[in-house]
Scaffold this active site. Structure first.
Site, PDB file in Angstrom:
ATOM      1  N   ASP A   1      -6.440   0.717  -8.833  1.00  0.00           N
ATOM      2  CA  ASP A   1      -7.632   1.548  -9.045  1.00  0.00           C
ATOM      3  C   ASP A   1      -8.303   1.285 -10.396  1.00  0.00           C
ATOM      4  O   ASP A   1      -9.387   1.798 -10.666  1.00  0.00           O
ATOM      5  CB  ASP A   1      -7.264   3.037  -8.934  1.00  0.00           C
ATOM      6  CG  ASP A   1      -6.847   3.393  -7.512  1.00  0.00           C
ATOM      7  OD1 ASP A   1      -7.282   2.711  -6.565  1.00  0.00           O
ATOM      8  OD2 ASP A   1      -6.068   4.352  -7.350  1.00  0.00           O
TER       9      ASP A   1
ATOM     10  N   SER B   1       0.834  -1.202   0.000  1.00  0.00           N
ATOM     11  CA  SER B   1       0.000   0.000   0.000  1.00  0.00           C
ATOM     12  C   SER B   1       0.866   1.248   0.000  1.00  0.00           C
ATOM     13  O   SER B   1       1.665   1.472   0.919  1.00  0.00           O
ATOM     14  CB  SER B   1      -0.904   0.008   1.237  1.00  0.00           C
ATOM     15  OG  SER B   1      -1.400   1.306   1.461  1.00  0.00           O
TER      16      SER B   1
HETATM   17  C1  S3P Z   1      -3.164   5.736  -3.321  1.00  0.00           C
HETATM   18  C2  S3P Z   1      -2.861   4.438  -3.106  1.00  0.00           C
HETATM   19  C3  S3P Z   1      -3.797   3.333  -3.368  1.00  0.00           C
HETATM   20  C4  S3P Z   1      -4.950   3.772  -4.249  1.00  0.00           C
HETATM   21  C5  S3P Z   1      -5.523   5.102  -3.873  1.00  0.00           C
HETATM   22  C6  S3P Z   1      -4.444   6.169  -3.889  1.00  0.00           C
HETATM   23  C7  S3P Z   1      -2.154   6.757  -2.987  1.00  0.00           C
HETATM   24  O1  S3P Z   1      -4.296   2.870  -2.131  1.00  0.00           O
HETATM   25  O2  S3P Z   1      -5.961   2.797  -4.248  1.00  0.00           O
HETATM   26  O3  S3P Z   1      -6.546   5.468  -4.762  1.00  0.00           O
HETATM   27  O4  S3P Z   1      -2.267   7.903  -3.447  1.00  0.00           O
HETATM   28  O5  S3P Z   1      -1.217   6.427  -2.252  1.00  0.00           O
HETATM   29  P1  S3P Z   1      -3.466   1.786  -1.269  1.00  0.00           P
HETATM   30  O6  S3P Z   1      -2.132   2.348  -1.068  1.00  0.00           O
HETATM   31  O7  S3P Z   1      -4.197   1.617   0.021  1.00  0.00           O
HETATM   32  O8  S3P Z   1      -3.501   0.536  -2.122  1.00  0.00           O
END
Ligand code: S3P
Length: 433
Positions: free
Chosen positions: A312, A161
């Site tokens: 996403d 993440s």
């Molecule tokens: C994001 C990371 C992703 C993504 C979100 C934006 C970011 O989430 O789904 O729309 O800007 O760091 P995760 O890091 O929880 O997968």
């Protein structure tokens, strides 16, 4: 439908959040200590970040289309009331990281969707660093945080993440301590690129990233940044063009950072070709124009290791898979249950409602292609990416897709419906209501 035209998609959401937050931490420098951010996304999520930063004393100009957003950073201060992160998980999790190194207390909350999303993935490692965090009702917002003197962290995250990784890097930055984050697969690396772009010390070693603070804490001088277009927003128009039965579409100035382009990689495997033209660089990020033509698609298997690079884009890829020959499987997409909605179940349920065959089995998503036109009413659950993905499905010949709401697109792509209309050559539009 036939597709035609040239579109500039809105600024990258992930980079916009990070640029605003880092700008709020800058001090001194030339030009009166002012940061200038061009091409920032004007969606609701980014406005949430701007609002939260203003509440802590940063001077952020109005976030609206066509203007350069200016930020005067400095020492952040105790907010007068709760910090409302709206619908934005990135705002909430990255702000927790920022606050971990500050000496004042703050309370974070958000809308009903955000108040269902897990926060311990961030609060547990922040606590291990020394931040005091009180839960009001379990693993979710609202939360109270009081930062303080932090200790160094070497953390192995169970999930890939970028929000977890970035929150911890921000804590290292504001707390002035070294931080190493390891993740199962490499997630988007915008924070790392911005750190390097701003002269901060960072080491990247495959799936581990280490931040080492400089002697002068938060020594970020004011900066200028041009934010590229968001590939996650471009993906919806790319998909509409692939599903068309003629023409071509040019999308200008799209960010093509390799940690974000899994959608294009999978699309190629499914039989579509998206040309990258005019490659350039901006603020440490690769940028290109994308030229797309319609294609006949075949099903594929999307491996777990690919998911972070297209996390996403699973809704729109699932929509494309529903028009492909054969079956597509997305491995290990359990994370989709805790996005803005339970995307895993809703993608499958909505595709079935429209006459398709789709199913979540354990943490995998199976979608079978069908030539039958999609017809019926889709429940978006107020989730912007579900609304846009199913609107795209509604453009196929004979399709009649009704959405339970359309307003959620304002989160990441306020002009989505007008752009979608514009690229459909007149006289052959399908109905999306
Ligand atoms: C994001 C990371 C992703 C993504 C979100 C934006 C970011 O989430 O789904 O729309 O800007 O760091 P995760 O890091 O929880 O997968």
């Amino acid at each position: 439908m036939k597709v035609a035209g040239t579109v500039r998609v809105p600024g990258d959401k992930s980079i916009s959040h990070r640029a605003l937050m880092l700008a709020a931490l800058t001090r001194g420098g030339e030009g009166g200590g002012r940061c200038e951010l061009t091409g920032l996304l004007t969606g609701e999520d980014v406005k949430s970040t701007a609002r939260v930063l203003r509440r802590m004393g940063a001077v952020v100009s109005t976030v609206r289309d066509g203007v350069v957003v200016t930020v005067r950073g400095g020492r952040l201060s105790r907010p007068g009331g709760s910090l409302d992160c709206g619908n934005s998980g990135t705002t909430a999790r990255l702000t927790l990281g920022l606050l971990a190194g500050q000496r004042f207390p703050a309370r974070l909350t958000g809308d009903a969707s955000l108040r269902r999303r897990p926060m311990r993935r961030v609060t547990e490692p922040l606590r291990a660093m020394g931040a005091h965090i009180e839960e009001e009702g379990g693993d979710t917002l609202p939360l109270r945080i009081r930062g303080g003197r932090l200790t160094p962290l070497d953390y192995t995250s169970p999930v890939a993440s970028a929000q977890v990784k970035s929150a911890l890097l921000f804590a290292g930055l504001t707390g002035g301590v070294p931080v190493t984050v390891r993740e199962p697969y490499r997630s988007r690396d915008h924070t790392e690129r911005l750190f390097v772009h701003l002269g901060l010390q960072l080491r990247v070693d495959d799936t581990a990233v280490s931040f080492v603070p400089s002697d002068r804490r938060s020594a970020i001088p004011p900066f200028r940044l041009v934010v590229p277009g968001d590939i996650s927003s471009a993906a919806f128009l790319v998909a509409a063009a692939v599903l068309a039965d003629g023409g071509e579409l040019l999308l200008e100035n799209v960010g093509v950072n390799p940690t974000r382009t899994g959608f294009l990689v999978v699309l190629e495997r499914m039989g579509a070709r998206v040309a990258r033209l005019n490659l350039s660089e901006s603020g440490g990020e690769a940028v290109a124009d994308l030229l797309v033509r319609p294609a006949r698609l075949v099903g594929t298997e999307v491996a777990a290791a690919e998911i972070p690079t297209l996390v996403d884009e699973v809704p729109v890829l699932a929509v494309l898979a529903s028009r492909a020959r054969g079956e597509t499987v997305f491995r290990d997409v359990g994370e989709l249950r805790v996005k803005e909605s339970n995307r895993l179940e809703l993608i499958a349920a909505n595709l079935r409602t429209l006459g398709g065959a789709a199913e979540a089995r354990g943490n995998d998503l199976y979608v079978a292609g069908t030539p039958a036109p999609p017809r019926g009413r889709v429940d978006t659950a107020g989730d912007h990416r579900l609304a846009m993905a199913f609107a795209v499905l509604g453009t196929v010949p004979g399709g009649a897709v009704r959405l339970s709401e359309r307003a959620s697109v304002a989160i990441s792509y306020p002009g989505f419906f007008s752009d979608l209309r514009r690229i459909q050559a007149t006289g052959n539009r399908q109905r999306v209501t």
